[in-house]
Design an enzyme around this catalytic site. Structure first.
Site, short mmCIF file in Angstrom:
data_model
loop_
_atom_site.label_atom_id
_atom_site.label_comp_id
_atom_site.label_asym_id
_atom_site.label_seq_id
_atom_site.Cartn_x
_atom_site.Cartn_y
_atom_site.Cartn_z
N GLU A 226 0.81 -1.22 0.00
CA GLU A 226 0.00 0.00 0.00
C GLU A 226 0.85 1.26 0.00
OE1 GLU A 226 -3.11 0.38 -0.34
OE2 GLU A 226 -4.07 -1.53 0.15
N GLU A 257 6.44 -21.51 8.74
CA GLU A 257 6.90 -20.63 9.83
C GLU A 257 7.85 -21.32 10.79
OE1 GLU A 257 3.88 -20.75 13.49
OE2 GLU A 257 2.91 -19.97 11.69
#
Length: 440
Positions: A226, A257
């Protein structure tokens, strides 16, 4: 001052007379409750504290699937400065631990929160009025480590969630989410310091690199992508690393992860250096991928920090930690809820404040945004008119492709060409307010 006190534990299946009398005096006569005694008194363990052989206080314990519930703690007025309540709480915890419970949970009157906080309990819900209209809060105290970290704990407020109506569920989730805003307000000074530290790194030409897994990693990627359209920065100025790679943003890879090596390798591929700022994001506070990224970043001299949603985190050994403890989730372990909301709000704050301080925002206008579609072109024209007072025709002529609102504003105000406007902005650190002679 505390007096000599002996504590006797009653475990009979019927409510002892001493406990009944104490609760009647405190809860019914003194506090005005009407629904004090119930069927749970028959299956509870009752604790009674005696001071100089006089019954002074009581509570009851109920063993449930989510832990030991401490209830009906009451102390007679003349014994309230004798340490009776704290002794009952301590003994309750000992009994709970002996029974294999990992935590003690209680539904306390809001006015009693300071007392329980002093005894190691943390609030896990917003106030409710479920008990005769008197504000109460759920609190807990963890007795042992393991899978009991707060992001994995069960939330007693949502124990009936699957049976709630849609309206009840909405109201409960709204109450729980309100805690997120309280936590962020409490952490405002730490968030501000982190924003200043990131600004310092980027002002030297460095990058902001987010590293996370699962929801946390995807939030970092979302904030990173963004920034270019919002602030006009290059696409490599803010980078989001998610365990499993870019494909894990759309198709989650929850196994990725678990590797510190993968996190370190992801940082190594970016060739992080001393001007970069690496921010680890992990609701659990212990994700191996994030730890690997932070260790690698430190090795290469990058500034580091971490955002977690637990009270204690191993990341503290390698980086300053911002701990956003919002309590257990409505759906146990689903950290896309409160934890995700907390992290998203903080990332919004950090990137917005950082790039504002770097001159990408003037007042509250996105003066470095990229007007790449018709809506944004109109926004840019309106913005330039507000900042400079120029006409729409002038604004349209100034905003040629590739020229920012900020540059156009300097050109109009000082009547200079584009190259001169860019030089003036560079001298001013990119901030319109600091352009010499601009009067902005």
């Amino acid at each position: 001052m505390e007096k000599d006190m002996t504590l006797r534990i009653e475990t009979v299946r019927s409510l002892p007379d001493e406990a009944r009398l104490i609760r009647d005096q405190v809860f019914i006569q003194e506090q005005g409750f009407t629904k004090e005694f119930d069927a749970d008194d028959e299956r509870a363990a009752h604790l009674i504290a005696f001071v100089d052989d006089q019954a002074a206080g009581t509570c009851r314990l109920l063993m449930e699937n989510d832990g030991c519930h401490l209830q009906r703690l009451a102390v007679l007025p003349k014994f309230r400065s004798c340490g009776v309540a704290s002794a009952l709480v301590s003994e309750s915890e000992r009994q709970a631990l002996a029974c294999g419970a990992g935590q003690v949970i209680l539904h306390a009157q809001l006015q009693a929160e300071p007392f329980y906080r002093k005894n190691g309990y943390v609030r896990i819900t917003e106030p409710d009025l479920e008990d005769e209209g008197v504000p109460h809060i759920w609190m807990r105290h963890t007795l042992k480590q393991g899978t009991d970290r707060i992001t994995e704990q069960s939330n007693p407020a949502s124990a009936r969630f699957s049976s709630m109506s849609a309206l009840e569920a909405v109201r409960l989730m709204n109450r729980e989410d309100a805690r997120v805003l309280e936590v962020i307000q409490e952490k405002a000074p730490e968030i501000a310091r982190m924003a200043e530290d990131i600004t310092s790194s980027l002002r030297q030409g460095g990058r902001l690199i987010y590293a996370g897994a699962g929801t946390s990693g995807r939030l970092g990627v979302l904030d990173a992508v963004e920034c270019p359209p919002t602030f006009g920065v290059d696409y490599d100025r803010v980078i989001g690393l998610v365990a499993g790679g870019v494909s894990a943003f759309g198709i989650p890879d929850e196994t990725a992860e678990d590797s510190e090596e993968a996190g370190a390798a992801a940082l190594e591929a970016l060739r992080s250096g001393s001007r970069d700022f690496v921010l680890g994001i992990a609701a659990s506070g212990r994700t191996p991928f994030v730890m690997g990224a932070l260790r690698s970043a430190r090795k290469h001299g990058s500034s580091v920090a971490a955002i977690v949603c637990t009270p204690d985190s191993p990341f503290a050994a390698v980086a300053p930690v911002l701990s956003l403890v919002c309590g257990p989730e409505i759906i146990t372990g689903s950290t896309r809820l409160k934890a995700g909301t907390a992290c998203k709000l903080v990332l919004n704050m950090l990137s917005t404040i950082v790039f504002t301080r770097l001159g990408c925002v003037y007042g509250n206008e996105m003066v470095d945004m990229r007007p790449d579609n018709e809506k944004l072109k109109v926004r840019a024209i309106d913005m330039l008119m507000r900042i400079t007072g120029c006409s729409r025709t002038e604004a349209e002529e100034l905003l040629v492709p590739g020229r920012s609102v900020k540059t156009a504003a300097v050109m109009h105000r000082l009547r200079v060409d584009e190259e001169t406007a860019r030089q003036l902005l560079e001298t001013a650190g990119g901030r319109l307010e600091d352009v010499e002679g601009g009067g902005f």
